[in-house]
Design a protein around this motif. Sequence first.
Motif, PDB file in Angstrom:
ATOM      1  N   GLU A  91       0.830  -1.212   0.000  1.00  0.00           N
ATOM      2  CA  GLU A  91       0.000   0.000   0.000  1.00  0.00           C
ATOM      3  C   GLU A  91       0.864   1.262   0.000  1.00  0.00           C
ATOM      4  N   GLN A  92       1.981   1.229   0.730  1.00  0.00           N
ATOM      5  CA  GLN A  92       2.885   2.385   0.769  1.00  0.00           C
ATOM      6  C   GLN A  92       3.477   2.647  -0.609  1.00  0.00           C
ATOM      7  N   PHE A  93       3.899   1.571  -1.261  1.00  0.00           N
ATOM      8  CA  PHE A  93       4.495   1.734  -2.581  1.00  0.00           C
ATOM      9  C   PHE A  93       3.471   2.285  -3.572  1.00  0.00           C
ATOM     10  N   VAL A  94       2.272   1.710  -3.582  1.00  0.00           N
ATOM     11  CA  VAL A  94       1.229   2.154  -4.509  1.00  0.00           C
ATOM     12  C   VAL A  94       0.897   3.625  -4.262  1.00  0.00           C
ATOM     13  N   GLU A  95       0.808   4.020  -3.007  1.00  0.00           N
ATOM     14  CA  GLU A  95       0.517   5.416  -2.682  1.00  0.00           C
ATOM     15  C   GLU A  95       1.612   6.344  -3.202  1.00  0.00           C
ATOM     16  N   MET A  96       2.869   5.977  -2.968  1.00  0.00           N
ATOM     17  CA  MET A  96       3.992   6.781  -3.442  1.00  0.00           C
ATOM     18  C   MET A  96       3.993   6.850  -4.965  1.00  0.00           C
ATOM     19  N   TYR A  97       3.785   5.714  -5.616  1.00  0.00           N
ATOM     20  CA  TYR A  97       3.785   5.679  -7.075  1.00  0.00           C
ATOM     21  C   TYR A  97       2.694   6.586  -7.644  1.00  0.00           C
ATOM     22  N   CYS A  98       1.494   6.470  -7.094  1.00  0.00           N
ATOM     23  CA  CYS A  98       0.367   7.277  -7.572  1.00  0.00           C
ATOM     24  C   CYS A  98       0.629   8.767  -7.384  1.00  0.00           C
ATOM     25  N   LYS A  99       1.183   9.128  -6.257  1.00  0.00           N
ATOM     26  CA  LYS A  99       1.474  10.541  -5.972  1.00  0.00           C
ATOM     27  C   LYS A  99       2.454  11.115  -6.989  1.00  0.00           C
ATOM     28  N   HIS A 100       3.521  10.391  -7.266  1.00  0.00           N
ATOM     29  CA  HIS A 100       4.560  10.900  -8.150  1.00  0.00           C
ATOM     30  C   HIS A 100       4.227  10.762  -9.625  1.00  0.00           C
ATOM     31  N   ASN A 101       3.298   9.872  -9.960  1.00  0.00           N
ATOM     32  CA  ASN A 101       2.964   9.646 -11.365  1.00  0.00           C
ATOM     33  C   ASN A 101       1.562  10.121 -11.730  1.00  0.00           C
ATOM     34  N   LYS A 102       0.913  10.785 -10.778  1.00  0.00           N
ATOM     35  CA  LYS A 102      -0.418  11.352 -11.016  1.00  0.00           C
ATOM     36  C   LYS A 102      -1.361  10.320 -11.636  1.00  0.00           C
ATOM     37  N   CYS A 103      -1.532   9.222 -10.916  1.00  0.00           N
ATOM     38  CA  CYS A 103      -2.405   8.159 -11.390  1.00  0.00           C
ATOM     39  C   CYS A 103      -3.171   7.581 -10.210  1.00  0.00           C
ATOM     40  N   THR A 104      -3.901   6.520 -10.444  1.00  0.00           N
ATOM     41  CA  THR A 104      -4.660   5.847  -9.395  1.00  0.00           C
ATOM     42  C   THR A 104      -4.227   4.389  -9.336  1.00  0.00           C
ATOM     43  N   PRO A 105      -4.594   3.684  -8.272  1.00  0.00           N
ATOM     44  CA  PRO A 105      -4.258   2.260  -8.201  1.00  0.00           C
ATOM     45  C   PRO A 105      -4.846   1.443  -9.352  1.00  0.00           C
ATOM     46  N   GLU A 106      -5.887   1.952  -9.995  1.00  0.00           N
ATOM     47  CA  GLU A 106      -6.503   1.234 -11.111  1.00  0.00           C
ATOM     48  C   GLU A 106      -5.722   1.391 -12.419  1.00  0.00           C
ATOM     49  N   THR A 107      -4.773   2.298 -12.452  1.00  0.00           N
ATOM     50  CA  THR A 107      -3.999   2.566 -13.666  1.00  0.00           C
ATOM     51  C   THR A 107      -3.228   1.322 -14.102  1.00  0.00           C
ATOM     52  N   LEU A 108      -3.272   1.046 -15.405  1.00  0.00           N
ATOM     53  CA  LEU A 108      -2.436  -0.021 -15.964  1.00  0.00           C
ATOM     54  C   LEU A 108      -1.018   0.531 -16.094  1.00  0.00           C
ATOM     55  N   VAL A 109      -0.061  -0.179 -15.530  1.00  0.00           N
ATOM     56  CA  VAL A 109       1.331   0.249 -15.597  1.00  0.00           C
ATOM     57  C   VAL A 109       2.180  -0.836 -16.245  1.00  0.00           C
ATOM     58  N   ASN A 110       3.290  -0.428 -16.777  1.00  0.00           N
ATOM     59  CA  ASN A 110       4.207  -1.352 -17.406  1.00  0.00           C
ATOM     60  C   ASN A 110       5.193  -1.828 -16.344  1.00  0.00           C
ATOM     61  N   ARG A 111       5.124  -3.103 -16.009  1.00  0.00           N
ATOM     62  CA  ARG A 111       6.058  -3.705 -15.051  1.00  0.00           C
ATOM     63  C   ARG A 111       7.251  -4.230 -15.847  1.00  0.00           C
ATOM     64  N   ILE A 112       8.420  -3.643 -15.601  1.00  0.00           N
ATOM     65  CA  ILE A 112       9.617  -3.970 -16.358  1.00  0.00           C
ATOM     66  C   ILE A 112      10.629  -4.605 -15.421  1.00  0.00           C
ATOM     67  N   GLU A 113      11.034  -5.822 -15.738  1.00  0.00           N
ATOM     68  CA  GLU A 113      12.066  -6.500 -14.964  1.00  0.00           C
ATOM     69  C   GLU A 113      13.409  -6.220 -15.626  1.00  0.00           C
ATOM     70  N   ILE A 114      14.419  -5.892 -14.806  1.00  0.00           N
ATOM     71  CA  ILE A 114      15.728  -5.537 -15.347  1.00  0.00           C
ATOM     72  C   ILE A 114      16.824  -6.421 -14.761  1.00  0.00           C
ATOM     73  N   GLU A 115      17.911  -6.524 -15.528  1.00  0.00           N
ATOM     74  CA  GLU A 115      19.149  -7.131 -15.051  1.00  0.00           C
ATOM     75  C   GLU A 115      20.247  -6.106 -15.277  1.00  0.00           C
ATOM     76  N   TYR A 116      21.168  -6.027 -14.340  1.00  0.00           N
ATOM     77  CA  TYR A 116      22.254  -5.060 -14.439  1.00  0.00           C
ATOM     78  C   TYR A 116      23.374  -5.598 -15.300  1.00  0.00           C
ATOM     79  N   VAL A 117      24.038  -4.689 -16.015  1.00  0.00           N
ATOM     80  CA  VAL A 117      25.156  -5.061 -16.886  1.00  0.00           C
ATOM     81  C   VAL A 117      26.427  -5.078 -16.051  1.00  0.00           C
TER      82      VAL A 117
END
Length: 117
Positions: A91-117
């Motif tokens: 819930e904390q992460f979703v709240e922070m994300y929504c605040k900084h990205n001006k969206c709602t929890p219902e927003t479809l977001v792109n979940r990107i998994e990364i590996e470091y070089v």
Amino acid sequence: MANMSFALTPEQYKNKTKRVTRRNGWKHIKIGKVYNGVNKCMGFKKGEKPVIFGQHIPVSSRWEPLRRMIDEPEYGKQEVILEGFPDWKPEQFVEMYCKHNKCTPETLVNRIEIEYV
């Protein structure tokens, strides 16, 4: 080489504890391409350049509602760890994300998994 901003999570990126990033966009991300992780990509004053934290490769990308992290508690717990916030509740992460990205929890977001070089 393309840049990807980690303005909200520079320490997690530099420490390589961030394995997943969520974005409102990045529809055309190239899986397997090397990207620079930077402090910012826009809003530079004259003479400013991005600060490169390191490099990473996106290994997967999928669209999902942000609120999945709340609706599926076990999934949410795993995801906040992968996002670099092991002590946070989903819930904390979703709240922070929504605040900084001006969206709602219902927003479809792109979940990107990364590996470091």
